[in-house]
Scaffold this active site. Structure first.
Site, PDB file in Angstrom:
ATOM      1  N   LYS A 195       0.833  -1.235   0.046  1.00  0.00           N
ATOM      2  CA  LYS A 195      -0.009  -0.054   0.038  1.00  0.00           C
ATOM      3  C   LYS A 195       1.198   1.232  -0.016  1.00  0.00           C
ATOM      4  O   LYS A 195       0.626   2.165  -0.787  1.00  0.00           O
ATOM      5  CB  LYS A 195      -1.073  -0.152   1.202  1.00  0.00           C
ATOM      6  CG  LYS A 195      -1.716   1.281   1.435  1.00  0.00           C
ATOM      7  CD  LYS A 195      -2.641   1.026   2.590  1.00  0.00           C
ATOM      8  CE  LYS A 195      -3.385   2.209   3.107  1.00  0.00           C
ATOM      9  NZ  LYS A 195      -4.154   2.022   4.172  1.00  0.00           N
ATOM     10  N   GLY A 248      -4.659  -2.135   5.149  1.00  0.00           N
ATOM     11  CA  GLY A 248      -3.938  -3.269   4.681  1.00  0.00           C
ATOM     12  C   GLY A 248      -4.489  -4.567   4.969  1.00  0.00           C
ATOM     13  O   GLY A 248      -4.604  -5.814   4.188  1.00  0.00           O
ATOM     14  N   ARG A 249      -4.784  -4.986   6.113  1.00  0.00           N
ATOM     15  CA  ARG A 249      -5.389  -6.125   6.786  1.00  0.00           C
ATOM     16  C   ARG A 249      -6.643  -6.364   6.409  1.00  0.00           C
ATOM     17  O   ARG A 249      -7.375  -7.489   6.384  1.00  0.00           O
ATOM     18  CB  ARG A 249      -5.376  -6.192   8.154  1.00  0.00           C
ATOM     19  CG  ARG A 249      -5.815  -5.187   9.113  1.00  0.00           C
ATOM     20  CD  ARG A 249      -5.160  -5.092  10.357  1.00  0.00           C
ATOM     21  NE  ARG A 249      -5.663  -3.913  11.401  1.00  0.00           N
ATOM     22  CZ  ARG A 249      -5.033  -2.988  11.321  1.00  0.00           C
ATOM     23  NH1 ARG A 249      -3.867  -2.646  10.716  1.00  0.00           N
ATOM     24  NH2 ARG A 249      -5.571  -1.759  12.001  1.00  0.00           N
ATOM     25  N   GLU A 334      -3.733  -6.529  15.257  1.00  0.00           N
ATOM     26  CA  GLU A 334      -3.049  -5.236  14.842  1.00  0.00           C
ATOM     27  C   GLU A 334      -4.399  -4.267  14.918  1.00  0.00           C
ATOM     28  O   GLU A 334      -4.356  -3.203  15.088  1.00  0.00           O
ATOM     29  CB  GLU A 334      -2.535  -5.349  13.395  1.00  0.00           C
ATOM     30  CG  GLU A 334      -1.986  -4.013  12.996  1.00  0.00           C
ATOM     31  CD  GLU A 334      -1.068  -4.377  11.493  1.00  0.00           C
ATOM     32  OE1 GLU A 334      -1.650  -4.160  10.497  1.00  0.00           O
ATOM     33  OE2 GLU A 334       0.146  -4.601  11.645  1.00  0.00           O
ATOM     34  N   HIS A 365      -2.875 -33.442  18.982  1.00  0.00           N
ATOM     35  CA  HIS A 365      -1.835 -34.194  19.196  1.00  0.00           C
ATOM     36  C   HIS A 365      -0.762 -33.296  19.678  1.00  0.00           C
ATOM     37  O   HIS A 365       0.284 -33.715  19.513  1.00  0.00           O
ATOM     38  CB  HIS A 365      -1.534 -35.042  18.049  1.00  0.00           C
ATOM     39  CG  HIS A 365      -2.659 -36.146  17.751  1.00  0.00           C
ATOM     40  ND1 HIS A 365      -2.830 -37.095  18.383  1.00  0.00           N
ATOM     41  CD2 HIS A 365      -3.654 -35.981  17.070  1.00  0.00           C
ATOM     42  CE1 HIS A 365      -4.040 -37.685  18.170  1.00  0.00           C
ATOM     43  NE2 HIS A 365      -4.640 -36.980  17.111  1.00  0.00           N
ATOM     44  N   LYS A 474      10.218  -0.262  13.581  1.00  0.00           N
ATOM     45  CA  LYS A 474      10.629   0.146  12.284  1.00  0.00           C
ATOM     46  C   LYS A 474      11.741   1.058  12.317  1.00  0.00           C
ATOM     47  O   LYS A 474      12.596   0.963  11.758  1.00  0.00           O
ATOM     48  CB  LYS A 474       9.593   0.588  11.454  1.00  0.00           C
ATOM     49  CG  LYS A 474       8.448  -0.289  10.996  1.00  0.00           C
ATOM     50  CD  LYS A 474       7.691   0.289   9.923  1.00  0.00           C
ATOM     51  CE  LYS A 474       6.113  -0.669   9.735  1.00  0.00           C
ATOM     52  NZ  LYS A 474       5.167  -0.361   8.923  1.00  0.00           N
TER      53      LYS A 474
HETATM   54  O1  F6P Z   1       3.667  -2.819   9.557  1.00  0.00           O
HETATM   55  C1  F6P Z   1       2.430  -3.018   9.695  1.00  0.00           C
HETATM   56  C2  F6P Z   1       1.914  -2.687   8.232  1.00  0.00           C
HETATM   57  O2  F6P Z   1       1.660  -1.456   7.953  1.00  0.00           O
HETATM   58  C3  F6P Z   1       0.546  -3.424   8.088  1.00  0.00           C
HETATM   59  O3  F6P Z   1      -0.323  -2.690   8.549  1.00  0.00           O
HETATM   60  C4  F6P Z   1       0.766  -3.779   6.719  1.00  0.00           C
HETATM   61  O4  F6P Z   1      -0.394  -4.697   6.296  1.00  0.00           O
HETATM   62  C5  F6P Z   1       2.030  -4.149   6.369  1.00  0.00           C
HETATM   63  O5  F6P Z   1       2.749  -3.372   7.236  1.00  0.00           O
HETATM   64  C6  F6P Z   1       2.459  -4.108   4.816  1.00  0.00           C
HETATM   65  O6  F6P Z   1       2.138  -2.522   4.438  1.00  0.00           O
HETATM   66  P1  F6P Z   1       2.393  -2.147   3.025  1.00  0.00           P
HETATM   67  O7  F6P Z   1       1.363  -2.776   2.422  1.00  0.00           O
HETATM   68  O8  F6P Z   1       2.312  -0.666   2.930  1.00  0.00           O
HETATM   69  O9  F6P Z   1       3.846  -2.613   2.358  1.00  0.00           O
END
Ligand code: F6P
Length: 504
Positions: A195, A248-249, A334, A365, A474
């Site tokens: 994204k 993203g999720r 998240e 198991h 990050k």
């Molecule tokens: O670090 C978390 C995050 O921002 C998620 O929310 C997202 O799905 C993932 O990193 C990947 O982000 P991108 O699609 O911007 O690479």
């Protein structure tokens, strides 16, 4: 409703939690009316909550809590594209990717953009189908990986067979090495899904694959940052859009699902969207007391807050849903892993449980011993599929027998002469049965979890659509890069410095 009403509704839920301290699931296991009363059905999905540790009065208290949280308005706000992601001043219009239920210019515009993007995706699929590409690599992480990875695997029975799909997500170079080693660069296309197009893992892995391909015409991207994708070397005609109003999720339904659409073809991709749309329609329109995502969320709130359970396991009795727990870890943790509300005040109640799980019967198991006799009680979501896609009838009968046996054993327990062979029982679970696993039922199931997460966020008073908690790590990692590249050794605290010295 006022804040005071909501506080009173919480108090009432806790009072019912206290009242039901001595409740045991064993005592209600002959009550067929209970099983019916605590069931809901939507299309191919039957949900049964009879093995949750509550009664009618507690359930009503939970409904009142949902009402006191202005849930109905909050749901309409999300569908209509209001800025429900307050900290980033963004809408969360993932529903517009699969249904046109919003009642605003913004939601309609979002839906129109989604339709155009799906047409663009269809054109690229045609182009690839006409080429001699045999293998596709999806390069992305988090939401740009887990949804497509889960869906490609879960819908394996619907693959057209035209392409093989591979995934590279981890910045660990052995991930890229392992995937590339088996492929021919002249027959492979890569999709960089990001994204932001600023994610370290995806850019590094994308760079490796770009060099390996040595042909940018087989490089594709899905991104909201077209400039950065261009700058990376992806031609504009190979870039599919994303938007800041899709998290993203929550993005599988957008062109982030390109690899899935290549695997199963667009008509089946559309069936998945239709399944999610069926859940959207239900979520938006069904009254709170008949609303499946609301029930699912209320069980989560009950277990987390009234009973005080800090983890939640998800166990699909279907090998095809093997990635579901990982997918839900991101979707739920998240989204709900927050303890401060949009007003910058600490929330008053415990929020997200730890989500974990694996597939049945294999996990019986491994970790089921702890579920039956461990000191912590773990509420469970069991998922079963009634009609299998294979012809090994006895295996399927055994699978379902195991599924029902586990829900019963966990709830009822069993008493013997030796304490160490006792099962205390009273371990709650919900059961979700799909008629069969196909794109439609799969889309509907995922949308159930998405909407449940939103309901939980509204009740807890947190923002389900931001993720500030991932930023610090990050930042520190990029600060440490020069140290690892031997440019300097200034970054990091004294402990990190001493560890860096060790590996130099
Ligand atoms: O670090 C978390 C995050 O921002 C998620 O929310 C997202 O799905 C993932 O990193 C990947 O982000 P991108 O699609 O911007 O690479």
């Amino acid at each position: 409703m006022s804040v005071k009403d909501k506080r009173a509704a919480w108090d009432n839920v806790f009072a019912h939690g206290q009242r039901l301290k001595a409740f045991h699931l064993r005592d209600v296991n002959q009550d067929t009316a209970r099983s019916e009363k605590l069931s809901l059905k939507l299309g191919p999905l039957q949900a049964n909550f009879a093995r949750q540790r509550l009664d009618d009065n507690a359930l009503n208290a939970l409904f009142e809590l949902a009402e006191s949280s202005s849930l109905i308005n909050a749901v309409a706000d999300m569908f209509n594209g209001k800025h429900v992601n307050q900290s980033e001043q963004r809408a969360a219009l993932h529903t517009a990717l699969r249904s046109n239920l919003g009642d605003s210019a913004d939601s309609r515009a979002a839906h129109a953009l989604a339709l155009v993007s799906h047409r663009q995706m269809a054109a690229l699929i045609q182009q690839l189908e006409a080429s001699d590409v045999t293998d596709i690599i999806n390069i992305g992480i988090g939401g740009s990986d887990l949804g497509p990875r889960l869906a490609v695997d879960a819908l394996r029975d619907f693959h057209t067979g035209r392409f093989r799909i591979h995934f590279i997500s981890n910045v660990d170079g052995s991930n890229a090495q392992h995937v590339l080693k088996a492929l021919d660069p002249t027959k492979t296309a890569a999709i960089l899904v990001s994204k932001t197009f600023g994610t370290q893992e995806t850019l590094l892995n994308g760079g490796i694959v770009k060099d390996w391909l040595q042909n940018d015409s087989r490089l594709y991207a899905v991104s909201a940052n077209i400039e950065k994708a261009n700058a990376f070397g992806v031609t504009s005609s190979n870039i599919l859009p994303m938007w800041d109003w899709v998290g993203g999720r929550y993005s599988l339904w957008s062109c982030v699902g390109f690899s899935l659409a290549l695997a199963i073809g667009l008509p089946k991709f559309q069936e998945m969207l239709n399944g999610a749309a069926e859940m959207d329609t239900h979520f938006l329109n069904a009254p709170i007391k008949k609303n499946l995502p609301v029930w699912h969320a209320l069980m989560a709130v009950w277990n987390r807050n009234a009973i005080g359970l800090s983890t939640q396991a998800v166990v699909p009795y279907d090998e095809r849903l093997g990635f579901l727990p990982s997918y839900l870890q991101q979707l739920v943790m998240e989204s709900l892993g927050k303890s401060v509300g949009p007003d910058n005040k600490a929330v008053e109640h415990a929020t997200v449980p730890v989500i974990w799980g694996g597939t049945g019967s294999s996990t019986q198991h491994s970790f089921f011993q702890a579920l039956h006799q461990g000191s912590d009680i773990v509420p469970m979501d069991f998922i079963g599929v009634i009609k299998p896609s294979h012809s090994y009838t006895e295996n399927h009968q055994a699978l379902l027998a195991n599924l029902f046996a586990q829900t019963e054993a966990l709830a009822n327990g069993s008493q013997g002469n030796e304490l160490q062979k006792n099962y205390a029982g009273n371990r709650p679970s919900s059961l979700f049965l799909l008629d069969e696993l196909n794109p439609h039922s799969f889309g509907l199931l995922l949308a159930l979890y998405e909407h449940s997460v939103y309901v939980q966020s509204v009740i807890w008073g947190i923002n389900a659509f931001d993720q500030w908690g991932v930023e610090l790590g990050k930042k520190l990692a990029s600060g440490l890069m020069p140290s690892l590249q031997h440019k300097n050794n200034q970054a990091g605290d004294a402990i990190t410095q001493s560890l860096l010295k060790l590996i130099r």
